[in-house]
Scaffold this motif. Structure first.
Motif, PDB file in Angstrom:
ATOM      1  N   ASP A 132      11.402  -0.624   9.391  1.00 42.20           N
ATOM      2  CA  ASP A 132      10.897  -1.277   8.389  1.00 42.20           C
ATOM      3  C   ASP A 132      10.485  -0.666   7.030  1.00 42.20           C
ATOM      4  O   ASP A 132      10.506  -0.936   5.943  1.00 42.20           O
ATOM      5  CB  ASP A 132       9.813  -2.048   9.024  1.00 42.20           C
ATOM      6  N   GLN A 133       9.766   0.771   7.351  1.00 43.11           N
ATOM      7  CA  GLN A 133       8.905   1.312   6.239  1.00 43.11           C
ATOM      8  C   GLN A 133       9.971   2.171   5.551  1.00 43.11           C
ATOM      9  O   GLN A 133       9.844   1.956   4.268  1.00 43.11           O
ATOM     10  CB  GLN A 133       7.775   2.217   6.789  1.00 43.11           C
ATOM     11  N   LEU A 134      11.123   2.391   6.064  1.00 46.81           N
ATOM     12  CA  LEU A 134      12.057   2.959   5.372  1.00 46.81           C
ATOM     13  C   LEU A 134      12.931   2.148   4.366  1.00 46.81           C
ATOM     14  O   LEU A 134      13.161   2.391   3.424  1.00 46.81           O
ATOM     15  CB  LEU A 134      13.178   3.759   6.220  1.00 46.81           C
ATOM     16  N   ALA A 135      13.025   0.733   5.055  1.00 47.97           N
ATOM     17  CA  ALA A 135      13.776  -0.068   4.360  1.00 47.97           C
ATOM     18  C   ALA A 135      12.951  -0.610   3.355  1.00 47.97           C
ATOM     19  O   ALA A 135      13.447  -1.009   2.015  1.00 47.97           O
ATOM     20  CB  ALA A 135      14.169  -1.519   5.276  1.00 47.97           C
ATOM     21  N   LEU A 136      11.637  -0.967   3.391  1.00 54.81           N
ATOM     22  CA  LEU A 136      10.541  -1.217   2.301  1.00 54.81           C
ATOM     23  C   LEU A 136      10.871  -0.009   1.070  1.00 54.81           C
ATOM     24  O   LEU A 136      10.878  -0.621  -0.013  1.00 54.81           O
ATOM     25  CB  LEU A 136       9.176  -1.147   2.893  1.00 54.81           C
TER      26      LEU A 136
ATOM     27  N   GLN B 187       7.863   8.800   3.835  1.00 58.48           N
ATOM     28  CA  GLN B 187       7.596   7.481   4.143  1.00 58.48           C
ATOM     29  C   GLN B 187       6.133   7.093   2.982  1.00 58.48           C
ATOM     30  O   GLN B 187       5.214   6.911   3.442  1.00 58.48           O
ATOM     31  CB  GLN B 187       6.855   7.124   5.363  1.00 58.48           C
ATOM     32  N   PRO B 188       6.588   6.707   1.749  1.00 56.53           N
ATOM     33  CA  PRO B 188       5.593   6.431   0.802  1.00 56.53           C
ATOM     34  C   PRO B 188       5.018   5.265   0.957  1.00 56.53           C
ATOM     35  O   PRO B 188       3.755   5.110   0.325  1.00 56.53           O
ATOM     36  CB  PRO B 188       6.248   6.644  -0.680  1.00 56.53           C
ATOM     37  N   LEU B 189       5.410   4.145   1.541  1.00 55.93           N
ATOM     38  CA  LEU B 189       4.757   2.714   1.606  1.00 55.93           C
ATOM     39  C   LEU B 189       4.563   2.560   3.083  1.00 55.93           C
ATOM     40  O   LEU B 189       5.554   2.604   3.836  1.00 55.93           O
ATOM     41  CB  LEU B 189       5.797   1.830   0.970  1.00 55.93           C
TER      42      LEU B 189
ATOM     43  N   THR C  74       0.952  -1.255   0.055  1.00 57.00           N
ATOM     44  CA  THR C  74       0.096   0.167   0.019  1.00 57.00           C
ATOM     45  C   THR C  74       0.826   1.243  -0.023  1.00 57.00           C
ATOM     46  O   THR C  74       1.863   1.373   0.582  1.00 57.00           O
ATOM     47  CB  THR C  74      -0.917   0.091   1.186  1.00 57.00           C
ATOM     48  N   PHE C  75       0.377   2.061  -0.796  1.00 57.27           N
ATOM     49  CA  PHE C  75       1.191   3.524  -1.038  1.00 57.27           C
ATOM     50  C   PHE C  75       0.469   4.608  -0.704  1.00 57.27           C
ATOM     51  O   PHE C  75      -0.722   4.602  -0.720  1.00 57.27           O
ATOM     52  CB  PHE C  75       1.923   3.375  -2.518  1.00 57.27           C
ATOM     53  N   ARG C  76       1.280   5.712  -0.436  1.00 52.68           N
ATOM     54  CA  ARG C  76       0.658   7.011  -0.106  1.00 52.68           C
ATOM     55  C   ARG C  76       1.445   8.159  -0.647  1.00 52.68           C
ATOM     56  O   ARG C  76       2.493   7.843  -0.921  1.00 52.68           O
ATOM     57  CB  ARG C  76       0.268   7.160   1.402  1.00 52.68           C
TER      58      ARG C  76
END
Length: 389
Positions: free
Chosen positions: A286-290, A243-245, A236-238
């Motif tokens: 985790d979000q940054l790594a993703l 933090q786009p994911l 999911t993205f924004r």
């Protein structure tokens, strides 16, 4: 010459006189500064969060693609019970959860000073997280009754849940607060490796949706796998540059190929986490790594995140379906700011941060009305307030 020597030995009286005259003033100013030192000032009291729901105007009124409410009544959304269809493929929800107290959930008396009441139930601080977990399962049982819920947890965790289709699967690891987001990725990989062994032994399979436990699934999500049969993974993205994911929702196709590709993908995320984002391990690592993994292999995807439209791309050999957070991971904005309401086709509501109290309130309201659409109006009208969770 005598006069010249006398002048050379003369004491400069004016600076000395000024110093004597100003000494009391300098002393007074220094005393005043000490009395106003920052550490002497009282700390401002934190604003008290409301202990009841605060209803405001329903944002997005007049927009045809947004939920329309009259009071707490939805006027443009059909009840889920009348539109539910068989999604065709079985789905299991997977979440990572652990406890940090020494008593089993529900044990002991609720301390009155710490209790929070929602409807007819009171919760101590230790019981709130378990109440959120049970509510997470309850929402799934309403919107997707054929689905199972699998809770990955620390083998040492004293965790019990009284939900028919929910099971607990202990997985070894470091589940401390500061390491939980890193451990979550490791637990996902361990779980998928177990499922890969199973799917290779049998002909049937289940798809998996990995989510946070502070989410309410309000519509059937099986269509993700049915409409996009060639995708291995869904994110999911924004429209958020930093933090786009959002890591709180990841769907994985349960075939051998889908699970294998997902394991490879998660291992890349884990590698990036360990190398680059350990300083952010408690919350955002985790979000940054993703995002780093996606950007490394597919920088063009970031240009599409400003538009809430579904698209598919390949990331390091994995076919990834990108789903807009506005529909599949919607969060009520907190406080002031631009807020265009709730999308009419919202399927998952994410009660991040201090919105968790609202999740329990929403479930309590649903129990009294049996109308998910009306419950969404409750969330929409109260989602901008910070509560006590």
């Amino acid at each position: 010459m005598a006069i010249s020597r006398a002048r050379g030995r003369a004491v400069p009286l004016l600076p000395l006189l000024l110093l004597i005259l100003l000494a009391p003033l300098i002393y007074s100013v220094s005393r005043l500064r000490l009395s106003w030192a920052p550490e002497q000032l009282p700390h401002p009291a934190a604003p008290k969060r409301p202990d009841v729901l605060v209803l405001g105007p329903a944002a997005g009124q007049g927009r045809p693609d947004r939920l329309q409410c009259q009071g707490l009544k939805a006027v443009n959304k059909i009840s889920l019970s009348s539109e539910r269809k068989d999604s065709g493929e079985p789905v299991s929800f997977v979440t990572v959860f652990t406890t940090y107290n020494s008593h089993p959930a529900g044990a002991g008396k609720v301390p009155s000073i710490d209790a929070v009441t929602v409807g007819k139930h009171s919760y101590s601080k230790e019981e709130r997280s378990m109440a959120i977990l049970n509510t997470f399962v309850s929402f799934i049982q309403v919107s997707m009754p054929a689905s199972k819920v699998i809770i990955l947890t620390d083998p040492k965790s004293k965790l019990s849940i009284n939900q028919g289709r929910a099971t607990i699967l202990p997985i070894e690891g470091n589940y401390s607060r500061g390491n939980l987001m890193l451990q979550r990725i490791k637990s996902y990989i361990a779980f998928l490796e177990l499922k890969l062994e199973e799917v290779d032994q049998v002909n049937s399979f289940r798809n998996y949706i990995f989510t946070d436990s502070d989410m309410a699934v309000v519509e059937d999500l099986g269509h993700i796998f049915k409409r996009y049969p060639h995708c291995h993974l869904a994110l999911t993205f924004r429209n958020n540059k930093g933090q786009p994911l959002n890591s709180g929702f990841v769907a994985v196709r349960g075939t051998s190929d889908g699970i294998s590709k997902a394991i490879t993908f998660f291992k890349k995320v884990l590698e990036a986490y360990n190398l680059k984002y350990m300083k952010a391990s408690r919350m955002l690592g985790d979000q940054l790594a993703l995002a780093w993994v996606v950007k490394s292999y597919l920088p063009s995807a970031f240009g599409k995140f400003s538009r809430p439209e579904i698209f598919t791309e390949e990331v390091n050999g994995t076919s990834v379906l990108f789903l807009p957070c506005a529909v599949y991971n919607w969060t009520p904005p907190e406080g002031a700011g631009q807020f265009h309401g709730m999308p009419l086709d919202v399927k998952v509501v994410h009660f991040k941060g201090s919105r968790k109290r609202l999740m329990l309130e929403a479930w309590d309201f649903y129990n009294s009305t049996s109308q998910l659409s009306d419950m969404l109006c409750l969330i929409l009208k109260s989602g901008r307030t910070k509560y006590d969770f």
